[in-house]
Scaffold this motif. Sequence first.
Motif, PDB file in Angstrom:
ATOM      1  N   GLY A  36     -38.273  64.674 -27.790  1.00 21.41           N
ATOM      2  CA  GLY A  36     -37.764  63.335 -27.933  1.00 21.41           C
ATOM      3  C   GLY A  36     -37.428  62.899 -26.309  1.00 21.41           C
ATOM      4  O   GLY A  36     -37.288  61.603 -26.214  1.00 21.41           O
ATOM      5  N   ALA A  37     -37.410  63.575 -25.265  1.00 22.09           N
ATOM      6  CA  ALA A  37     -37.020  63.235 -24.016  1.00 22.09           C
ATOM      7  C   ALA A  37     -37.359  64.285 -23.182  1.00 22.09           C
ATOM      8  O   ALA A  37     -37.305  65.519 -23.375  1.00 22.09           O
ATOM      9  N   VAL A  38     -37.861  63.724 -21.780  1.00 17.26           N
ATOM     10  CA  VAL A  38     -38.241  64.973 -20.575  1.00 17.26           C
ATOM     11  C   VAL A  38     -37.466  64.500 -19.501  1.00 17.26           C
ATOM     12  O   VAL A  38     -37.020  63.192 -19.450  1.00 17.26           O
ATOM     13  N   ARG A  39     -37.231  65.322 -18.522  1.00 17.37           N
ATOM     14  CA  ARG A  39     -36.898  65.065 -17.116  1.00 17.37           C
ATOM     15  C   ARG A  39     -38.078  65.266 -15.972  1.00 17.37           C
ATOM     16  O   ARG A  39     -38.827  66.144 -16.383  1.00 17.37           O
ATOM     17  N   VAL A  40     -37.884  64.346 -15.000  1.00 15.56           N
ATOM     18  CA  VAL A  40     -38.927  64.309 -13.943  1.00 15.56           C
ATOM     19  C   VAL A  40     -38.746  65.800 -13.512  1.00 15.56           C
ATOM     20  O   VAL A  40     -39.745  66.321 -12.946  1.00 15.56           O
ATOM     21  N   SER A  41     -37.678  66.130 -13.207  1.00 13.03           N
ATOM     22  CA  SER A  41     -37.388  67.657 -12.393  1.00 13.03           C
ATOM     23  C   SER A  41     -37.825  68.621 -13.072  1.00 13.03           C
ATOM     24  O   SER A  41     -38.759  69.557 -12.620  1.00 13.03           O
ATOM     25  N   ASP A  42     -37.749  68.556 -14.381  1.00 17.67           N
ATOM     26  CA  ASP A  42     -38.236  69.830 -15.366  1.00 17.67           C
ATOM     27  C   ASP A  42     -39.880  69.779 -15.123  1.00 17.67           C
ATOM     28  O   ASP A  42     -40.376  70.808 -14.983  1.00 17.67           O
ATOM     29  N   LEU A  43     -40.452  68.662 -15.352  1.00 17.50           N
ATOM     30  CA  LEU A  43     -41.861  68.340 -15.281  1.00 17.50           C
ATOM     31  C   LEU A  43     -42.613  68.613 -14.027  1.00 17.50           C
ATOM     32  O   LEU A  43     -43.446  69.498 -13.949  1.00 17.50           O
ATOM     33  N   ALA A  44     -41.851  68.398 -12.935  1.00 22.57           N
ATOM     34  CA  ALA A  44     -42.547  68.667 -11.765  1.00 22.57           C
ATOM     35  C   ALA A  44     -42.309  70.218 -11.359  1.00 22.57           C
ATOM     36  O   ALA A  44     -43.322  70.837 -11.061  1.00 22.57           O
ATOM     37  N   GLU A  45     -41.589  70.766 -11.855  1.00 24.89           N
ATOM     38  CA  GLU A  45     -41.301  72.292 -11.637  1.00 24.89           C
ATOM     39  C   GLU A  45     -42.349  73.010 -12.632  1.00 24.89           C
ATOM     40  O   GLU A  45     -42.902  73.892 -12.217  1.00 24.89           O
ATOM     41  N   ARG A  46     -42.417  72.339 -13.850  1.00 21.95           N
ATOM     42  CA  ARG A  46     -43.672  72.896 -14.821  1.00 21.95           C
ATOM     43  C   ARG A  46     -44.939  73.100 -14.359  1.00 21.95           C
ATOM     44  O   ARG A  46     -45.557  74.253 -14.407  1.00 21.95           O
TER      45      ARG A  46
END
Length: 259
Positions: A20-30
């Motif tokens: 439903g939602a994602v964060r930029v910081s989480d995606l960058a780390e992943r």
Amino acid sequence: MSLLARQRQELILEQVRERGAVRVSDLAERFGVSDMTVRRDLDVLARRRLLAKVHGGATALGVPSTHEPGFVEKSGRQQAEKEAIAAAAAELVEPGTAIGLSAGTTTAALARALLEVEGLTVVTNSMAVAEVFSAERPGRTVILTGGIRTPSEALVGPVAVAALRTLNLDVVFLGVHGMSAASGFTTPNLMESETDRALVEAGHRLVVVADSTKWGTAGISTIAELAEADVLVTDSGLDDDARAVLAGEVDQVVVAEPR
């Protein structure tokens, strides 16, 4: 092996649809890329109308401000974060005090964390919270307001509001659907908002318990402005920009680290 932009964007979109939602910081780390790269990916997907960009991340399209997920659906989201928030919030409760717990999966987790605190008087409009405290223990009182049942297992409406307006509580713990600089703490249910405001008004102190995915989300109705919270307990997934905004509005921001 690095992913092509198209592959990364497909994986981002898959995450948005699942969570439903994602964060930029989480995606960058992943994905092992910069925040700027992720933001460019989100720009591409937003232009294709596959998601909606929000402060610090993105959300799925087609989720109106009145959409209210059921209790079971919400229970499966951010479980580790909610448990960490509950443990941190429980440390703010003194034995023998009168507390209010609003409806929500995070407040239900908090209820479980409070089972060993002695002499509490607990007021709640949550059937799930009341169920946690259902075992009889000497010196503990649980008051469940009446009202109309919502999908989130809350009891709301004039009966609940009337009951809450007669009470005086040491501290109220409020779970929310969303929080933002513009809208404050919000809910998608108009009747629940009125009931939650009555609960907030009954408390000497207000502690909001909200995981980091709630930032940037706005329900149709505001329960309280950010500055009305004495304490916000959230998790370490909250990005730096959001922390700065909240630190300027809330007296104390407690950041819990999920296990």
